[in-house]
Design a protein around this motif. Structure first.
Motif, PDB file in Angstrom:
ATOM      1  N   HIS A  42       0.854  -1.180   0.000  1.00 14.87           N
ATOM      2  CA  HIS A  42       0.000   0.000   0.000  1.00 14.87           C
ATOM      3  C   HIS A  42       0.892   1.233   0.000  1.00 14.87           C
ATOM      4  O   HIS A  42       2.088   1.146   0.287  1.00 14.87           O
ATOM      5  CB  HIS A  42      -0.927   0.000   1.206  1.00 14.87           C
ATOM      6  CG  HIS A  42      -0.187   0.004   2.509  1.00 14.87           C
ATOM      7  ND1 HIS A  42       0.119  -1.157   3.186  1.00 14.87           N
ATOM      8  CD2 HIS A  42       0.325   1.022   3.238  1.00 14.87           C
ATOM      9  CE1 HIS A  42       0.781  -0.840   4.284  1.00 14.87           C
ATOM     10  NE2 HIS A  42       0.926   0.460   4.339  1.00 14.87           N
ATOM     11  N   THR A  43       0.302   2.362  -0.331  1.00 14.07           N
ATOM     12  CA  THR A  43       1.065   3.597  -0.365  1.00 14.07           C
ATOM     13  C   THR A  43       0.916   4.309   0.975  1.00 14.07           C
ATOM     14  O   THR A  43      -0.168   4.372   1.533  1.00 14.07           O
ATOM     15  CB  THR A  43       0.546   4.501  -1.490  1.00 14.07           C
ATOM     16  OG1 THR A  43       0.508   3.725  -2.675  1.00 14.07           O
ATOM     17  CG2 THR A  43       1.445   5.692  -1.701  1.00 14.07           C
ATOM     18  N   ALA A  44       2.006   4.809   1.492  1.00  8.36           N
ATOM     19  CA  ALA A  44       1.954   5.574   2.735  1.00  8.36           C
ATOM     20  C   ALA A  44       2.643   6.908   2.511  1.00  8.36           C
ATOM     21  O   ALA A  44       3.563   7.000   1.697  1.00  8.36           O
ATOM     22  CB  ALA A  44       2.649   4.802   3.848  1.00  8.36           C
ATOM     23  N   GLU A  50       6.149  10.181  -0.344  1.00  9.80           N
ATOM     24  CA  GLU A  50       5.300   9.028  -0.579  1.00  9.80           C
ATOM     25  C   GLU A  50       6.135   7.752  -0.596  1.00  9.80           C
ATOM     26  O   GLU A  50       7.207   7.721  -1.208  1.00  9.80           O
ATOM     27  CB  GLU A  50       4.590   9.208  -1.920  1.00  9.80           C
ATOM     28  CG  GLU A  50       3.308   8.425  -2.025  1.00  9.80           C
ATOM     29  CD  GLU A  50       2.586   8.744  -3.320  1.00  9.80           C
ATOM     30  OE1 GLU A  50       2.323   7.806  -4.070  1.00  9.80           O
ATOM     31  OE2 GLU A  50       2.313   9.939  -3.571  1.00  9.80           O
TER      32      GLU A  50
ATOM     33  N   GLY B 397      -3.486   5.375   5.826  1.00  7.28           N
ATOM     34  CA  GLY B 397      -2.297   5.096   5.033  1.00  7.28           C
ATOM     35  C   GLY B 397      -1.024   5.141   5.854  1.00  7.28           C
ATOM     36  O   GLY B 397       0.059   5.389   5.335  1.00  7.28           O
TER      37      GLY B 397
END
Lengths: 110, 411
Positions: A42-44, A50, B397
């Motif tokens: 997943h992107t954080a 990023e 996120g």
């Protein structure tokens, strides 16, 4: 005697434990691990940068079972841990030549 | 303008504001690590959304003159709120400060609800819900008790918000847990707290902040503030001891999660009584308050009702018991306001009960309606996968604990 090592979704550990208990597997070692197969991460975003998190939390369940229930154990794990989505994990089976019980020194296997 | 009062209320306001981050630690420690940030953010977002709407709308609805039920629109956008002195005894502290002090109460009250629905409620739905809730539910009830509304005219005693804050939030939590339903793995998985030291830290800082909450509710640096301070110090000591003994009697071991919970229950229970009761009454009240919450919590955990962090047992029950016992232990000799049943005025218990009932009915019905309305716009629950992977990653996120060097690459 075979070692059955499975890497599963963290929220499937209880289901796997229960399924293994049903076929008479009494002991296991569970470790928190991180890894990836085909599953994308997943992107954080931290502090404006990023990141692609590619190693995802999984649980590794290791157990050693007699040869005659290896297939049953593998099937139990697969049934219990499957969601049908990418990221369900893997099962590895490998032979174990012998094992010892530390408390008694008792030896199992050849 | 009274400079001592102003100095004390400046400090009290900062103390109460600190309670919301403390609550974040208390709740955050009690959930699984994959939901730690989301749970803490549910408290922190209240500092934003509720704090903001308080200045724009909430303060006016709660504290502008209006009628018996709700404040009017005369203080919208803080119109007419300035440096002039206000307070129960007249020209005491700047109006700005009074508005800020009350705002910190609105913020934490909304945040309290989150404990019932952690690990599953969609963050956007939650943020919208508490924003509306603070306007539609909190402000009117605050007006009833503190803004010159019908409950204060009836003589209901609520020194620092047992009914307005705790019963109110407890009932909203009950409704929210019921409307959302249990976590998908509730009762199948061990839902263990991931960081009990956080829960203890949160409970400790809550106690510290609660001195501003209760002793600050005197809105003066005077003897009543000291009386409330004393009660706030003593009541939780008794709750803590009784809770520990109950733990030992039941399982043989005093638990840390129990101790953290006991501190909160004791503080909740003394909140309505703080400025009305003597020190020995505070000890008794705190000790008595342990029982309903302790057994309520045990009973709840045996059901399929997933009030995840037991907001109903701690705040709903604790607040109700505190409100009723205020009607027992209040002493006119101390505060000059009213006597309780123990001092020859049994009717006070009935008034207290009416106030609690009013808060239960109003908050219960309106919280339900609001949740249903928000649910029409945004699904209240997170998707199955989002709940399973954890609310930190799915809603924000981010992960609370990023370990495993090399698990992430900069894009």
């Amino acid at each position: 005697m075979q070692s059955v090592k499975s890497i599963v979704r963290p929220d499937k550990v209880d289901d796997v434990k229960e399924a293994l208990a049903k076929i008479g597997v009494s002991g296991m070692t569970v470790t928190e691990v991180r890894g990836h197969g085909k599953q994308k991460g997943h992107t954080a975003v931290y502090r404006g940068k990023e990141y692609q998190v590619t190693l995802l939390p999984k649980m590794q369940i290791e157990t050693v079972v007699p040869d005659d229930i290896v297939e049953a154990a593998v099937q139990a794990i697969i049934t219990a841990a499957r969601t049908g989505e990418i990221g369900d994990g893997r099962v590895f089976v490998a032979p174990v030549t012998r094992s010892y019980k530390i408390r008694t020194g008792e030896r199992e296997g050849m | 303008m009274n400079q001592a009062d102003t100095a004390w209320m400046l400090i009290s306001t900062a103390l109460v504001l600190l309670m919301t981050p403390a609550l974040a630690f208390f709740y955050g420690g009690l959930v699984r690590s994959k939901n730690a940030l989301n749970t803490m953010m549910m408290s922190f977002v209240s500092l934003g959304v509720v704090g903001m709407v308080w200045a724009v709308i909430g303060y006016s609805l709660a504290f502008a003159p209006g009628n018996d039920w709700i404040g009017d629109a005369s203080r919208l956008f803080l119109k007419g709120v300035g440096l002039e002195g206000v307070g129960p005894a007249g020209d005491q502290i700047p109006h700005y400060l009074y508005m800020c002090y009350q705002g910190t109460f609105a913020i934490i009250t909304a945040a309290l609800i989150s404990g019932a629905i952690v690990e599953r409620m969609r963050f956007s739905a939650y943020a919208i819900f508490i924003t509306l809730w603070s306007i539609v539910v909190y402000s009117p009830i605050a007006h009833w008790v503190w803004g010159g509304g019908w409950l204060s005219k009836m003589g209901a005693l609520d020194f620092a918000g047992g009914t307005v804050v705790h019963v109110n939030a407890g009932v909203a939590a009950l409704v929210a847990a019921w409307v959302l339903g249990p976590r998908r793995d509730y009762r199948s998985t061990g839902l263990l707290p991931h960081n009990i030291p956080f829960a203890l830290l949160g409970a400790g800082v809550l106690w510290f902040g609660w001195f501003g909450f209760n002793a600050g509710s005197a809105v003066a640096a005077n003897g009543i503030a000291a009386l409330a301070f004393t009660a706030t110090m003593l009541a939780p000591t008794a709750t803590l001891v009784v809770w520990m003994l109950l733990d030992i009697a039941r399982t043989g071991k005093p638990t840390a999660v129990g101790t953290a919970t006991a501190i909160v229950v004791g503080l909740v229970a003394i909140t309505p009584a703080a400025g009305f009761v003597g020190p020995m009454s505070a000890l008794l009240l705190g000790g008595l308050a342990a029982f309903p919450s302790y057994f309520g919590l045990l009973w709840r955990a045996s059901t399929s009702f997933d009030d995840s962090l037991d907001v109903v047992a701690a705040h709903g029950l604790g607040g109700t018991v505190g409100a009723l016992l205020t009607g027992v232990f209040a002493q006119k000799a101390l505060n000059g306001v009213a006597d309780g049943a123990l001092f020859g005025n049994p009717g006070q218990v009935l008034i207290q009960g009416t106030a609690v009932l009013a808060a239960i009915v109003y908050s219960g019905v309106l919280s339900f309606v609001l949740l249903k309305l928000v649910g029409l716009v945004v699904p209240l629950r997170a998707d199955r996968d989002d709940e399973s992977v954890g609310m930190d990653v799915s809603q924000h996120g981010e992960e609370a604990y990023v370990h495993a060097e090399g698990s992430a690459a900069q894009v």
